[in-house]
Design a protein around this motif. Structure first.
Motif, short mmCIF file in Angstrom:
data_model
loop_
_atom_site.label_atom_id
_atom_site.label_comp_id
_atom_site.label_asym_id
_atom_site.label_seq_id
_atom_site.Cartn_x
_atom_site.Cartn_y
_atom_site.Cartn_z
N VAL A 99 27.20 -22.48 5.76
CA VAL A 99 26.90 -22.20 7.45
C VAL A 99 28.61 -21.36 7.94
N ILE A 100 29.11 -22.37 8.02
CA ILE A 100 30.69 -22.12 8.58
C ILE A 100 31.40 -20.84 7.50
N LEU A 101 31.38 -20.68 6.26
CA LEU A 101 31.88 -19.80 5.52
C LEU A 101 31.60 -18.86 5.59
N ILE A 102 30.55 -18.89 5.25
CA ILE A 102 29.99 -17.65 4.56
C ILE A 102 30.05 -16.29 6.04
N PRO A 103 29.76 -16.42 7.08
CA PRO A 103 30.40 -15.12 8.85
C PRO A 103 32.04 -15.35 8.39
N MET A 104 32.61 -15.94 7.72
CA MET A 104 34.55 -16.03 7.47
C MET A 104 34.25 -15.04 6.38
N LEU A 105 33.05 -14.47 5.50
CA LEU A 105 33.69 -14.20 4.21
C LEU A 105 34.06 -12.51 4.20
N PRO A 106 33.62 -11.91 4.70
CA PRO A 106 33.84 -10.78 4.77
C PRO A 106 35.51 -10.18 5.61
N ASP A 107 35.81 -11.01 6.07
CA ASP A 107 36.82 -10.96 7.15
C ASP A 107 37.71 -11.51 5.76
N LEU A 108 37.61 -12.77 5.28
CA LEU A 108 38.65 -12.65 3.55
C LEU A 108 38.50 -11.95 2.87
N ILE A 109 37.34 -11.14 2.28
CA ILE A 109 37.44 -10.26 1.65
C ILE A 109 38.79 -9.20 1.92
N SER A 110 38.28 -8.79 3.39
CA SER A 110 39.00 -7.60 3.63
C SER A 110 40.71 -7.47 3.30
N GLN A 111 40.69 -9.36 3.97
CA GLN A 111 41.93 -9.42 3.78
C GLN A 111 43.04 -9.23 3.10
N LEU A 112 41.67 -10.51 1.97
CA LEU A 112 42.38 -10.30 0.20
C LEU A 112 42.72 -8.81 -0.53
N GLN B 298 44.18 -5.60 1.38
CA GLN B 298 44.92 -5.77 1.84
C GLN B 298 45.80 -6.00 1.14
N VAL B 299 46.14 -7.29 0.88
CA VAL B 299 47.51 -8.38 0.25
C VAL B 299 47.46 -7.16 -1.24
N LEU C 295 50.57 -5.65 -2.53
CA LEU C 295 51.30 -5.91 -3.89
C LEU C 295 51.15 -4.88 -4.29
N TYR C 296 50.36 -4.29 -5.35
CA TYR C 296 50.45 -3.46 -6.14
C TYR C 296 50.97 -1.81 -5.74
N GLY C 297 51.24 -1.49 -4.15
CA GLY C 297 52.26 -0.52 -3.99
C GLY C 297 53.45 -0.93 -4.04
N GLU C 298 53.68 -1.99 -3.94
CA GLU C 298 54.86 -2.27 -3.96
C GLU C 298 55.62 -2.67 -5.34
#
Length: 61
Positions: A14-27, A29-30, A34-37
């Motif tokens: 219940v705590i993790l699920i709402p965080m998933l979209p932001d975590l996926i977005s951050q991943l 971006q990384v 990384l691939y650009g570099e």
């Protein structure tokens, strides 16, 4: 969080699920950064190698 090898509890999900979209977005971006570099480094190394090859061919002539 849970120990390795154990599933999260319902309360943790219940705590993790709402965080998933932001975590996926951050991943994403990384990953993009990384691939650009990596691609930039490959291009630089390829250019250096081509210059070495050209110089060696010029020297042989």
């Amino acid at each position: 969080m849970t120990r390795l090898g154990t599933a999260p509890s319902r309360k943790q999900w219940v705590i993790l699920i709402p965080m998933l979209p932001d975590l996926i977005s951050q991943l994403r971006q990384v990953e993009t950064k990384l691939y650009g570099e990596i691609e930039k480094q490959i291009a630089t190394d390829r250019e250096k190698e081509e210059e070495v090859i050209y110089a060696s061919h010029t020297w042989v002539k």
